[in-house]
Write a protein that holds these residues in place. Sequence first.
Motif, mmCIF file in Angstrom:
data_model
loop_
_atom_site.group_PDB
_atom_site.id
_atom_site.type_symbol
_atom_site.label_atom_id
_atom_site.label_comp_id
_atom_site.label_asym_id
_atom_site.label_seq_id
_atom_site.Cartn_x
_atom_site.Cartn_y
_atom_site.Cartn_z
ATOM 1 N N PHE A 4 7.319 -4.500 -3.177
ATOM 2 C CA PHE A 4 5.889 -4.593 -3.928
ATOM 3 C C PHE A 4 4.879 -4.639 -2.905
ATOM 4 O O PHE A 4 3.849 -4.266 -2.961
ATOM 5 C CB PHE A 4 6.097 -6.080 -4.786
ATOM 6 C CG PHE A 4 4.703 -6.275 -5.265
ATOM 7 C CD1 PHE A 4 4.123 -5.336 -6.431
ATOM 8 C CD2 PHE A 4 4.038 -7.255 -5.129
ATOM 9 C CE1 PHE A 4 3.004 -5.567 -7.048
ATOM 10 C CE2 PHE A 4 2.667 -7.468 -5.635
ATOM 11 C CZ PHE A 4 2.220 -6.801 -6.673
ATOM 12 N N VAL A 5 4.887 -5.297 -1.861
ATOM 13 C CA VAL A 5 3.697 -5.434 -0.991
ATOM 14 C C VAL A 5 3.611 -4.193 -0.435
ATOM 15 O O VAL A 5 2.462 -3.787 -0.197
ATOM 16 C CB VAL A 5 4.071 -6.659 0.108
ATOM 17 C CG1 VAL A 5 3.085 -6.517 1.389
ATOM 18 C CG2 VAL A 5 3.906 -8.016 -0.668
ATOM 19 N N ASP A 6 4.723 -3.320 0.066
ATOM 20 C CA ASP A 6 4.629 -2.219 0.509
ATOM 21 C C ASP A 6 3.803 -1.226 -0.187
ATOM 22 O O ASP A 6 2.929 -0.504 0.190
ATOM 23 C CB ASP A 6 5.885 -1.452 0.667
ATOM 24 C CG ASP A 6 6.649 -2.142 2.075
ATOM 25 O OD1 ASP A 6 5.836 -2.835 2.961
ATOM 26 O OD2 ASP A 6 7.736 -2.004 2.263
ATOM 27 N N LEU A 7 3.991 -1.331 -1.607
ATOM 28 C CA LEU A 7 3.476 -0.413 -2.503
ATOM 29 C C LEU A 7 2.114 -0.722 -2.713
ATOM 30 O O LEU A 7 1.241 0.186 -2.771
ATOM 31 C CB LEU A 7 4.376 -0.490 -3.886
ATOM 32 C CG LEU A 7 5.716 0.238 -3.847
ATOM 33 C CD1 LEU A 7 6.174 -0.157 -5.267
ATOM 34 C CD2 LEU A 7 5.598 1.680 -3.252
ATOM 35 N N ASN A 32 -3.936 2.444 0.906
ATOM 36 C CA ASN A 32 -4.200 2.869 2.539
ATOM 37 C C ASN A 32 -4.167 1.910 3.508
ATOM 38 O O ASN A 32 -4.857 2.155 4.423
ATOM 39 C CB ASN A 32 -5.152 4.068 2.391
ATOM 40 C CG ASN A 32 -4.783 5.011 3.512
ATOM 41 O OD1 ASN A 32 -3.868 5.341 4.019
ATOM 42 N ND2 ASN A 32 -6.075 5.677 4.246
ATOM 43 N N ILE A 33 -3.395 0.826 3.635
ATOM 44 C CA ILE A 33 -3.371 -0.074 4.531
ATOM 45 C C ILE A 33 -2.225 -0.339 5.324
ATOM 46 O O ILE A 33 -1.293 -0.464 4.364
ATOM 47 C CB ILE A 33 -3.869 -1.451 4.119
ATOM 48 C CG1 ILE A 33 -5.338 -1.378 3.215
ATOM 49 C CG2 ILE A 33 -3.686 -2.649 5.024
ATOM 50 C CD1 ILE A 33 -5.646 -2.679 2.609
ATOM 51 N N PRO A 34 -2.065 -0.096 6.672
ATOM 52 C CA PRO A 34 -0.837 -0.183 7.356
ATOM 53 C C PRO A 34 -0.381 -1.471 7.205
ATOM 54 O O PRO A 34 -1.049 -2.476 7.267
ATOM 55 C CB PRO A 34 -1.106 0.185 8.681
ATOM 56 C CG PRO A 34 -2.288 0.950 8.523
ATOM 57 C CD PRO A 34 -3.120 0.393 7.548
ATOM 58 N N ARG A 35 0.892 -1.712 6.996
ATOM 59 C CA ARG A 35 1.537 -3.063 6.859
ATOM 60 C C ARG A 35 1.286 -4.021 8.085
ATOM 61 O O ARG A 35 1.072 -5.168 7.950
ATOM 62 C CB ARG A 35 3.149 -2.978 6.774
ATOM 63 C CG ARG A 35 3.942 -4.424 6.474
ATOM 64 C CD ARG A 35 3.648 -4.871 5.214
ATOM 65 N NE ARG A 35 4.537 -5.839 4.981
ATOM 66 C CZ ARG A 35 5.522 -6.026 4.254
ATOM 67 N NH1 ARG A 35 5.952 -5.193 3.715
ATOM 68 N NH2 ARG A 35 6.173 -7.221 4.015
ATOM 69 N N ALA A 36 1.190 -3.461 9.276
ATOM 70 C CA ALA A 36 0.977 -4.066 10.588
ATOM 71 C C ALA A 36 -0.510 -4.820 10.252
ATOM 72 O O ALA A 36 -0.750 -5.747 11.253
ATOM 73 C CB ALA A 36 0.953 -3.289 11.747
ATOM 74 N N ASN A 37 -1.301 -4.200 9.583
ATOM 75 C CA ASN A 37 -2.637 -4.819 9.513
ATOM 76 C C ASN A 37 -2.811 -5.698 8.489
ATOM 77 O O ASN A 37 -4.099 -6.492 8.314
ATOM 78 C CB ASN A 37 -3.882 -3.884 9.212
ATOM 79 C CG ASN A 37 -3.811 -2.622 10.449
ATOM 80 O OD1 ASN A 37 -2.957 -1.771 10.501
ATOM 81 N ND2 ASN A 37 -4.867 -3.114 11.278
#
Length: 767
Positions: free
Chosen positions: A588-591, A597-602
């Motif tokens: 869910f967080v990934d989607l 358009n935000i990378p998970r690392a950020n």
Amino acid sequence: MWRIVRNVLILLIMIVVLLAAGVAGLLWSTLPSSTQDVHIAGLSAPVSITLDQNGIPRIEAANALDAAAAMGFVHARDRMFQMELMRRAASGQLSEIAGPATLPIDRMMRVLGLRVRAEADLAILPPDTRAMLDAYARGVNAWIARRGRRAAPEFLLLGSPKQWTPVDSLLWGETMGLWLSANWRTELSRQALAGKVPGWMIDELWPPDHTTGNPAASRPAPRFADAASHLLDLLPRFPGAFTQPGEASNAWAVDGAHSATGAPLLAGDPHLAFGFPGIWYLARIDTPTETLAGATAPGIPFIVLGRNRDIAWTFTTTGADTEDVFIETPVGDNDYATPDGPSRFVVRHEIIKVKGYPDQLLTVRETRHGPVISDLEGAQRPILAVSMASLMPGNMAAAGLLALNRAHTVAEAGAAAAEITAPIQNLTVADKQQIALFVTGRIPIRRAGDGAFPVRGDDGAHDWIGWASGDQLPHVVAPTSGHLINANERVAPPDFPVFMGRDWFGDWRARRIRELLAATPHATAADFARMQLDTVSPFARDLLPTLTAIHGNGMRATAALDLLSHWDGSMAMNLPQPLIFNAWIDKFVDLVLQQANIPRANAGPRSEFAAFVLSPRGAHWCGGDCTKLLSAALEASIADLSTRFGPDPAAWLWGPAHQAVFAHPFLRQLPVLGRLTTLRIDSPGDDTTLDRGVPQRGTFNSIHGPSFRGVYDLADLDRSLFVVTPGQSGNPLSTHARDFLVRWRDGETIMLGPTATTVTASIRLLP
């Protein structure tokens, strides 16, 4: 002909056997003997060390300095290579033995200058602290002199370790100060998104703090976004080798009115990266005037978490903002702008040796704010410098820790807390009458801004203009409730006069501690030890009504939802629900982030962000209704789990999927040695439970949790309870390298009374 071939084969087999026997013999020679007499210069009297059935030393010495030398000796005996890696990592010297793979760590440490700062701090330490570090170094060096390249198995290949110095010991504190404060990375992450996504999204990646009285928020300059993004790519980050997560730990205490004994109880379990060996080493020290017992850190002579004759203490990370990134304005090639005109960069040149490759030259610049971190791969524009409280002159953490070891009342512990300059921690302490919490160290006071983004450095508008420390920081002594709790949630009340920071972690673990204490009005040490094993997640309980309202498409999704609807939020090993829940929330967080358009690392922390988006305040991330994204995330996560664990959701068990992994930071990548030095065990918990096991994204492996647990009974401190993991020894051949692993997972504990039940080794240190 056949006879010749046979004889050649026999000869080859004999050669292989002899070589194998020789290698085995060399490796075996690195194990310490069970009895030793060792002479150490500077001892005032003989020291007796007995090791029990768990490999835990009990040190009997005439005074604290002799005990420090003994601690240095046993640390080197069991963890010399771990100590070597610690000082190399902090000094930026890993590539000398590891090759180019560790260049990012070396470059960062050289730019930040941890060793340079430790050398400066050593010069200002009080004489008694310096004497303890000198004595400790003598003990370490006695082991090195006696064993040479047999000091640990790894040195058979690398050669004898260099002599240990007091500066090497200070590097442990410098390292913890760096890894346990991560705001500079958060600032860079936000800056990297500037101009690419709406400002409100950047603000809400960490759920915003709208407390009245907070300073005006600083805002990012979009033109620096690419520079920040590039710099983030260069920085090592957890869970990479030699890194630590920035937050962790549980602590709670009750006064005598709430314990079964009538005396205070204290529990503490620091959550750090799992590794082989673990970060902590248990020990007991007895001198004619003092007893100390608990968790030591190989590399320093002090008890870090534990007790003496009269008090017990533990730490949790505060999460305060003690770091700021400044964007400097160049003036020509050698100067930068300040409010008082151009100023010259302070420059030093570092040579990084790289195994198998030419040396690398690194030019390091510093401004009035701190080291220029944008120089990690040569001079770059724009110029980004970082101010870190832990890197500022006057770090007295070693003296503060010694003062804490010597404190005998809550008040004396509070005075010691003010001396522990870095990292910023919550010190929870109990004596025989009172409980208390003190925030250690020093918090920067900014002229303006909230430290959320990098700011201009040329105008002085956001400069640090002083420090808040001691009684100016949050502290509570003898609370009327009789309880003290901290599990990394916000420690300062909203109206606190000192601005501690913008970003705070959720209070799920703290809420669970309160629930359990309310259900145990007169607790025992055993009750506290059981609480440390609790796997119920208030975070999961909060989200379950929203999740179970979703309609599943297909039999497996429907079955998974049915399982969740009959679940109490327990992250137990024998249940499928923890796996379903964590996979679903991850997806869910990934989607949500992909849609933005935000990378998970950020992004900020997973659980805090998910809870915010699924609340009425954050539903706009989903366009006002998260049902579609939740349904898509459920389908995607169920498909992935089915591929990995089979078609039946009821058979998906959390424990086997969520193994705690303890890997050697240096040998883990090697084909054979990596297997021998990587330990795995099925484990419970997740990142929101008291028995914490943070799942690695993508694998579910548990990589971060309670590497040590301590419970202290102030009615009889000899009955305090301890455990570490995976074992006392860092030698893979030792029986004590992994003998705590199952007991740690299953919640067993030991006591460190004055005598060992069984003595397995005996050492005499002689003047």
